[in-house]
Design a protein around this motif. Structure first.
Motif, short mmCIF file in Angstrom:
data_model
loop_
_atom_site.label_atom_id
_atom_site.label_comp_id
_atom_site.label_asym_id
_atom_site.label_seq_id
_atom_site.Cartn_x
_atom_site.Cartn_y
_atom_site.Cartn_z
N ASP A 161 0.81 -1.22 0.00
CA ASP A 161 0.00 0.00 0.00
C ASP A 161 0.85 1.27 0.00
O ASP A 161 0.30 2.37 0.10
N GLY A 162 2.16 1.12 -0.09
CA GLY A 162 3.04 2.28 -0.14
C GLY A 162 3.41 2.85 1.22
O GLY A 162 3.97 3.94 1.30
N ARG A 163 3.15 2.12 2.27
CA ARG A 163 3.51 2.57 3.62
C ARG A 163 4.94 2.17 3.94
O ARG A 163 5.35 1.04 3.64
N ALA A 164 5.68 3.07 4.58
CA ALA A 164 7.05 2.78 4.99
C ALA A 164 7.04 1.81 6.17
O ALA A 164 6.34 2.03 7.15
N LEU A 165 7.82 0.74 6.04
CA LEU A 165 7.93 -0.25 7.11
C LEU A 165 9.21 -0.09 7.91
O LEU A 165 9.23 -0.33 9.11
N GLN A 166 10.28 0.29 7.22
CA GLN A 166 11.58 0.42 7.88
C GLN A 166 12.47 1.30 7.02
O GLN A 166 12.44 1.22 5.79
N THR A 167 13.28 2.11 7.67
CA THR A 167 14.32 2.86 7.00
C THR A 167 15.65 2.29 7.45
O THR A 167 15.84 1.99 8.62
N PHE A 168 16.54 2.08 6.49
CA PHE A 168 17.81 1.40 6.76
C PHE A 168 18.91 2.07 5.94
O PHE A 168 18.70 2.42 4.78
N ARG A 169 20.05 2.24 6.56
CA ARG A 169 21.21 2.78 5.83
C ARG A 169 22.38 1.81 6.00
O ARG A 169 22.86 1.60 7.11
N PRO A 170 22.82 1.20 4.90
CA PRO A 170 23.95 0.27 4.98
C PRO A 170 25.21 0.99 5.45
O PRO A 170 25.36 2.20 5.27
N ALA A 171 26.11 0.23 6.03
CA ALA A 171 27.40 0.79 6.42
C ALA A 171 28.19 1.11 5.16
O ALA A 171 28.15 0.37 4.18
N SER A 172 28.89 2.22 5.17
CA SER A 172 29.77 2.57 4.05
C SER A 172 31.12 1.94 4.31
O SER A 172 31.74 2.21 5.32
N THR A 173 31.52 1.04 3.42
CA THR A 173 32.80 0.35 3.63
C THR A 173 33.86 0.88 2.72
O THR A 173 33.61 1.48 1.73
#
Length: 173
Positions: A161-173
């Motif tokens: 339905d277009g709802r945000a479930l989680q925001t995640f930012r990968p580690a910058s390696t």
């Protein structure tokens, strides 16, 4: 790096990801499961049958002179690739990192490195929002994200339905 897997990746980059088989076999030894393209960079995720196990392999590409050029990638165990999608954690995490890779770009190109992250998504995740583009999540729940900036992008897991479930930012390696 088997030549046919690079060719499978190039076909997927030009025609899209084929429907993945429910499993690999002696006849079907590999399958492109996901891809991401961001301008002149791209990454494919391939399940590959090895002796006694399934490997998860990412293939990184750069558009050079109008053609996709294979640069390298990474790999590791991929036994979870065809298992049911993982449930969200009690903390509400719907994105489960599985691995990452990075490779140096050709000299003179924007962004010195191309990076990727491989994720498994919970059943509730229908798509990922990544820096203004939307990546559909296939039924198997495997997705790969590619970027070339020094800072990793912010990924937002979205439901149907277009709802945000989680925001995640990968580690910058």
């Amino acid at each position: 790096m088997p030549r046919d897997l690079v060719q499978d990746s190039l076909t997927a980059l030009n025609e899209g990801v084929p429907t993945a088989p429910p499993r690999l076999s002696r006849r079907r030894r590999s399958a492109v499961l996901a891809l991401d393209m961001d301008g002149d960079i791209a990454c494919t995720l391939i399940a590959r049958r090895r002796v006694g196990y399934v490997a998860s392999e990412t293939y990184l590409f750069e558009l050079q002179n109008g053609e996709w050029t294979y640069l390298g990638g990474g790999g590791g165990p991929g036994d979870d690739l065809f298992r049911p999608r993982p449930a969200p954690t009690p903390e509400g995490e719907h994105l489960h990192p599985m691995g990452s890779a990075a490779i140096r770009r050709a000299p003179g190109r924007r962004g010195a490195w191309i990076r990727d992250i491989e994720l498994r998504c919970s059943p509730q995740v229908a798509s990922l929002s990544v820096n203004g583009r939307s990546l559909a999540v296939a039924e198997h729940g495997n997705v790969v994200v590619v970027w070339d900036s020094p800072n990793a992008p912010t990924l937002t897991a979205m439901d149907a339905d277009g709802r945000a479930l989680q925001t995640f930012r990968p580690a910058s390696t």
